[in-house]
Design an enzyme around this catalytic site. Sequence first.
Site, PDB file in Angstrom:
ATOM      1  N   GLU A  53     -33.467 -17.041  -1.084  1.00  0.00           N
ATOM      2  CA  GLU A  53     -32.432 -16.006  -1.098  1.00  0.00           C
ATOM      3  C   GLU A  53     -32.735 -15.041   0.040  1.00  0.00           C
ATOM      4  O   GLU A  53     -33.786 -14.397   0.037  1.00  0.00           O
ATOM      5  CB  GLU A  53     -32.383 -15.254  -2.433  1.00  0.00           C
ATOM      6  CG  GLU A  53     -31.216 -14.270  -2.494  1.00  0.00           C
ATOM      7  CD  GLU A  53     -31.126 -13.523  -3.818  1.00  0.00           C
ATOM      8  OE1 GLU A  53     -32.168 -13.083  -4.343  1.00  0.00           O
ATOM      9  OE2 GLU A  53     -30.000 -13.381  -4.326  1.00  0.00           O
TER      10      GLU A  53
ATOM     11  N   TYR B  98     -25.084 -12.114   3.161  1.00  0.00           N
ATOM     12  CA  TYR B  98     -25.909 -12.700   2.103  1.00  0.00           C
ATOM     13  C   TYR B  98     -25.888 -14.222   2.249  1.00  0.00           C
ATOM     14  O   TYR B  98     -24.825 -14.828   2.391  1.00  0.00           O
ATOM     15  CB  TYR B  98     -25.342 -12.327   0.726  1.00  0.00           C
ATOM     16  CG  TYR B  98     -26.042 -13.020  -0.431  1.00  0.00           C
ATOM     17  CD1 TYR B  98     -27.067 -12.385  -1.122  1.00  0.00           C
ATOM     18  CD2 TYR B  98     -25.678 -14.314  -0.822  1.00  0.00           C
ATOM     19  CE1 TYR B  98     -27.722 -13.011  -2.163  1.00  0.00           C
ATOM     20  CE2 TYR B  98     -26.334 -14.949  -1.868  1.00  0.00           C
ATOM     21  CZ  TYR B  98     -27.342 -14.297  -2.539  1.00  0.00           C
ATOM     22  OH  TYR B  98     -27.991 -14.929  -3.564  1.00  0.00           O
TER      23      TYR B  98
END
Lengths: 291, 408
Positions: free
Chosen positions: B213, B125
């Site tokens: 993101e 991530y």
Amino acid sequence: MSVLVNKNSKVIVQGFTGSEGSFHAQQMIEYGTNVVGGVTPGKGGQTHLDRPVFDTVKEAVEKAQADVSIIFVPPAFAADAIMEAAEAGIKVIVCITEGIPTKDMMIAKSYISTKDCRLIGPNCPGVMTAEACKVGIMPGFIFKKGTIGIVSKSGTLTYEAVDQLTRVGLGQTTAIGIGGDPIIGTNTKEAVELLMNDPETEAIVMIGEIGGSMEADAAHWIKEHGTKPVVGFIAGQTAPKGRRMGHAGAIVGGADDTAAAKMRIMRECGIHVVESPALIGETMLKALGRA
Amino acid sequence: MNIHEYQGKEILKKYGVRIQDGIVADTPARAIEAARTMMERSGSKFVVVKSQIHAGGRGKGKIVGSEQRGVQVVNSLEKVETVATNLLGNVLVTIQTGPEGKRVNKIYVAEDAYYPGASEPKEYYISILLDRAKGCPVIISSTEGGMDIEEVAEHQPEKIMKTWIDPRVGLQGFQARQIAFSFGLSGVAFKEMVKFVTALYTAYTESDAAMFEINPVLKTSDDKILAVDAKVDLDDNALYRHPDLVVMRDTNEEDPLEVEAGENNLNYVKLDGNVGCMVNGAGLAMGTMDLIKLSGGEPANFLDVGGGANAKTVEAGFRIILKDPNVKAILINIFGGIVRCDRVATGVVEAYKAIGDIPVPIIVRLQGTNAAEGAQIINESGLKVYSVIEFKEAAAKVSEVLKELGVN
């Protein structure tokens, strides 16, 4: 005393000859602010509103001993104007401009952090010392000289608070509009600290809104170091998560930056929190034991 | 401004960030064409069909009235057609869309990136956003790719790393290396990850993004690092210098009333309540919404008419608020500083007359410059408009009107 600006402040207007700059410079002069000139690159040597126009802030500092600047230049050039003022030795820089790109503000804030100056704003209504000095766009007639200091992210909500105070017979020292952007020069805690340290200020109104952690940080500071009553309000109790409410910085990101969370922390830190923005004046009277 | 995954990936690609590539399609026929191209390019018969909406949770979300998920891996052109037909034109409900869901107008047909090979594929991530308190960008990274990062932050905070960037010098090499090392990578994968993070930061600053993101970031079985998803939010204030990004705006994703308000230079956000409001200034507008709630109503909207409240803006505001059938009453709250209340009052009267009959009660609170003159104009207009001066009176009047209407 008051804070940041007073009768002796020598104020220049960056973006002096533009329509916004001209209009508000005129209003500031009428309020009694000592506007010593303005800056518009390329128009140096001219006279505007009976005051000299300079090409650079540096020149305005050298020739007119300016120590306060108010910025009305368009968003694309405002960060540059802030850095120019700081570099030239201006002590208090008030940036009214709304819509400055975040990246530009990050760089400007970092740049001025090593200079001896304080930035108020951007995207703010400015700073007003009642019946002495207006460096901003707040309507002068609602203010009355007195002992209450105000810190606020919002323009018209500040006017609302000031008006309520004046109506219940409480005058003001200085109102500081810190601005509604995600990156601003002076945060809530710093503005509150200035007023806590001001001997003329007897109590403080602190107005915040959803987004960020500035009000909680200020509340914790007040709990540790506060010496005066503080009345607080957070706008946006009814704002949905993830939506930007007008101000670039007014957006609920998580559980900690909702109005409810901020109000809870403020209460825990001994602040007189009002649920309704219509009760700021009355609550201040009670906090001072004069209701 | 939010943009779609496929648009976000276009930005990433432009700055040298490797992506899970794909082709966008708006009909089943184009989806098949796209799938054929992707299959040829990758040599695999697998492709991923991904709904393009401005909301996350697509993989777990379902199309209304069916079992079709918002993202699906398929292994034939026939299945591409079936899934594309199931998705396009239908409403997808995910954990982020709310129960009303979002219509899928476009799908992204992407290559299969999870192919078998020398090593196991692994997900990470990475996001980049603004740290408001520190006044600089922060890179948030975690080995827990593909998970909801807020969950990870809550239950396994030790698995989240934050890297703050000095905005004046940008991302430094050692910082990119720290992130790659924290993922436990070595060799080619390590070098690829350093390149990935570096290019990602460049894309973030150069496009004036507010948020990136990338979840998941994938290490493939042959040690490539690529962005499988891309959630991108751009800084509205910087769009003026990115004409190529402005055109990425998809008004289909926005509330039509909000689009109309924007065209009239009004700052409007639609909410679910029954009392509409029109206010000058964002802070006071939020305060007015709160006051409506405290008075027993629910705000139907946020609407900031800004510093130039006049007959034209007030009329546009009225028209937009009245298009919301839930609105039972309207509260106008103007604190006149530079704005003169008598002018606003004239604007309200003119707008009212221009629209004809307004079927809901209107409460006008004018305070500040020329407030008394403003109240007089309203009172003498003969219109069904209540005039008040104090904020408290406005609250009381809202309560009273709602009681009369039997709403509260």
